[in-house]
Structure formats: C-alpha cells, structure tokens
Scaffold this active site. Structure first.
Site, PDB file in Angstrom:
ATOM      1  N   GLU A  50      -0.361   4.117   8.872  1.00 14.33           N
ATOM      2  CA  GLU A  50      -1.599   3.902   7.653  1.00 14.33           C
ATOM      3  C   GLU A  50      -2.058   5.494   8.038  1.00 14.33           C
ATOM      4  O   GLU A  50      -3.261   4.922   8.533  1.00 14.33           O
ATOM      5  CB  GLU A  50      -2.381   2.474   7.432  1.00 14.33           C
ATOM      6  CG  GLU A  50      -2.755   2.612   6.354  1.00 14.33           C
ATOM      7  CD  GLU A  50      -3.843   1.191   6.581  1.00 14.33           C
ATOM      8  OE1 GLU A  50      -3.595   0.351   7.204  1.00 14.33           O
ATOM      9  OE2 GLU A  50      -4.740   1.468   4.893  1.00 14.33           O
ATOM     10  N   ASP A  61     -14.702   2.378   2.260  1.00 18.72           N
ATOM     11  CA  ASP A  61     -14.917   2.477   3.726  1.00 18.72           C
ATOM     12  C   ASP A  61     -16.570   2.401   3.992  1.00 18.72           C
ATOM     13  O   ASP A  61     -17.154   3.269   3.209  1.00 18.72           O
ATOM     14  CB  ASP A  61     -14.373   4.361   3.765  1.00 18.72           C
ATOM     15  CG  ASP A  61     -12.699   4.018   3.757  1.00 18.72           C
ATOM     16  OD1 ASP A  61     -12.196   3.271   3.953  1.00 18.72           O
ATOM     17  OD2 ASP A  61     -12.465   4.432   2.542  1.00 18.72           O
ATOM     18  N   TYR A 175      -2.827  -7.671   2.860  1.00 18.76           N
ATOM     19  CA  TYR A 175      -3.990  -7.229   3.541  1.00 18.76           C
ATOM     20  C   TYR A 175      -5.390  -8.528   3.100  1.00 18.76           C
ATOM     21  O   TYR A 175      -5.982  -7.902   1.981  1.00 18.76           O
ATOM     22  CB  TYR A 175      -4.360  -6.148   3.702  1.00 18.76           C
ATOM     23  CG  TYR A 175      -5.192  -4.672   4.173  1.00 18.76           C
ATOM     24  CD1 TYR A 175      -5.944  -5.293   4.605  1.00 18.76           C
ATOM     25  CD2 TYR A 175      -4.596  -3.605   4.330  1.00 18.76           C
ATOM     26  CE1 TYR A 175      -6.725  -4.393   5.567  1.00 18.76           C
ATOM     27  CE2 TYR A 175      -5.046  -2.746   5.086  1.00 18.76           C
ATOM     28  CZ  TYR A 175      -6.476  -3.177   5.459  1.00 18.76           C
ATOM     29  OH  TYR A 175      -7.069  -2.241   6.509  1.00 18.76           O
TER      30      TYR A 175
END
Length: 264
Positions: A50, A61, A175
């Site tokens: 990834e 993030d 995910y």
C-alpha cells in the site's frame, strides 16, 4: 481487471494464512528510494503493498505519516511519479498494489484520467478516506471501468447499518480502522474492535482487514486471529525517518510480522 487482490486473499485462505499489507509513503524520502523499500518489504514477506499519495492536509494520518507526506512533497512527489513507480514495480513483481490518498489531488489530476492511468500502470486498489460513502458513486464508476477496486473504510463508530452498507460497496476487502483516532495513534486495540469484526464477518463474505495502530508482531498476531489481514504503516515509516537506508530494518520487521500472523 486483474483480480490480483482477490486472488491473493483466495490463495492465502487456501493456505490457512492471513494477508500482510505493508504501507509506506510514496516519495519518502524520494521516489527512487520508495522502489528500493518496496522491494525490501516484498522480500520480507509482504503480501500486498500500500503506497500513500502525499497530500498537504492528510486528515486521517497521525504525525508520523504527516511528516512522511511532507518529506515526499518536498521531494516533488506527485501522482504521475507514483504511477510511473508502480509501472516499474510491475516489471519485477505481480504483488497487488494499493494507493491510499485524498480526493483533492485525484480531482486535480482528473478522476477519469487517474483511474485510467492507474490501471495502465498496474494499480489494483484505491483508498480515499475523505470520500464519504454518499459520494462514492461519483468516483466508483470510473474505478470499475478501469478494473480497480475501491476499498472502503469502516470504523468503531460505524453503526451496524453503516457497516452493512460499507461491506456491500467495498471491493477487494473492507478496511476496518482499529481506532477512532488517526494512523499510529492507538496505544492498544480495544476489545470492542474484535466484537465488531466478528459481527462484520458474519454478515459479509468479503475479507476484513484491520489497520491503524498495529505496529508489533504481538499486535499483528492478536488481530489476525480474527481478521483476514493486517495493515502496518507507521512502524515502517519510523525506520525510514531515522535512517538514510532502512532496507534491512524494513525487511526484518516485515519478516517478523509475516511470521507472527502465520503462526497457528
């Protein structure tokens, strides 16, 4: 459509193994170095690669990946260079490659052009965490035309109705984010995560992969006992941040993680 992601999960399932997805930021500290590091991760045992697409406002993030994105932007990394990198990787490996980034750079590049070029260079899946499910159809159709899996994120805050919708629309795998925080923020994985994953797996045949907050072989082994795979990113990026050449460190950690999720 290559079906590399599906084939990888099918092959691993036949072997009784779980998927190990290794994440690093493309272009950190330079695009040439990324190819070297990807080869180290594959050599260590990664099943899927990834690659982050750097963006100046990466809301999902944490500090570690934010700094990696800044280093990548400083090295002039852009979508064109990342797609070329994937094309070069395709010459030496058939491993599935997923790109994770944000919608604004994709819009600037052009959605249709992005998925067309991504497919041409061998990209298998795309994750856009700031693209809400309600807007997914505006992008998903271009991904499907190109034969690329749009992989959706679920979180501990997703209620069961939402989980069913996400499971229905995701391709490749679902995910599952193990924390309500940003990447790399989890100190430990909440037991509620395990209950939620068990519930999802009773309601979908698609693989469920867990990421955000997994950094050690112990955590990887624990999560992979119920999930179909794990994603590890920040732990690799910390090595890249601290070393001018992190190849051996990346390979060693990848090997430890793969062994940890392979042990019965």
């Amino acid at each position: 459509m290559t079906d590399r992601i599906k084939n990888t999960f099918d092959t691993l399932a036949e072997r009784g193994e779980k998927a190990f997805i290794a994440y690093i930021m493309a272009g950190d500290p330079g695009i040439e170095k990324t190819q070297v590091y990807v080869e180290a991760l594959i050599s260590g045992g990664a099943d899927i690669i990834e690659l982050g697409m750097p963006f100046s406002d990466p809301i999902a993030d944490g500090p570690t990946i934010q700094k990696a994105a800044q280093r990548a932007l400083q090295s002039k990394t852009n979508i064109t260079k990342i797609l070329t990198l994937v094309g070069n990787m395709r010459k030496i490996s058939g491993i599935p490659v997923i790109l994770m980034g944000y919608i604004n750079p994709v819009l600037k590049y052009g959605v249709t052009r992005f998925f067309k070029d991504a497919a041409y260079n061998g990209v298998d899946g795309v994750i856009l965490p700031d693209l809400p499910l309600e807007e997914i159809d505006n992008v998903k159709k271009y991904a499907e035309q190109a034969g690329i899996d749009m992989i959706l994120l679920a979180a501990p805050t997703s209620d069961r109705e939402r989980l069913l919708e996400l499971s229905k629309h995701t391709r490749g795998f679902l995910y599952y984010i193990s924390t309500t925080g940003v990447t790399g923020s989890a100190k430990k994985i909440d037991s509620k995560v395990f209950d939620s994953i068990k519930w999802i797996k009773r309601h979908t045949k698609k693989p469920v992969v867990v990421g955000f907050g997994i950094s050690t072989p112990q955590q990887a082994a624990m999560v992979s006992s119920i999930a179909d795979g794990i994603v590890v990113g920040s732990a690799f990026i910390k090595f890249i941040e601290k070393s001018k050449d992190a190849r051996e460190q990346l390979k060693a950690l990848a090997h430890e993680l793969k062994i940890a999720i392979s042990e019965k």
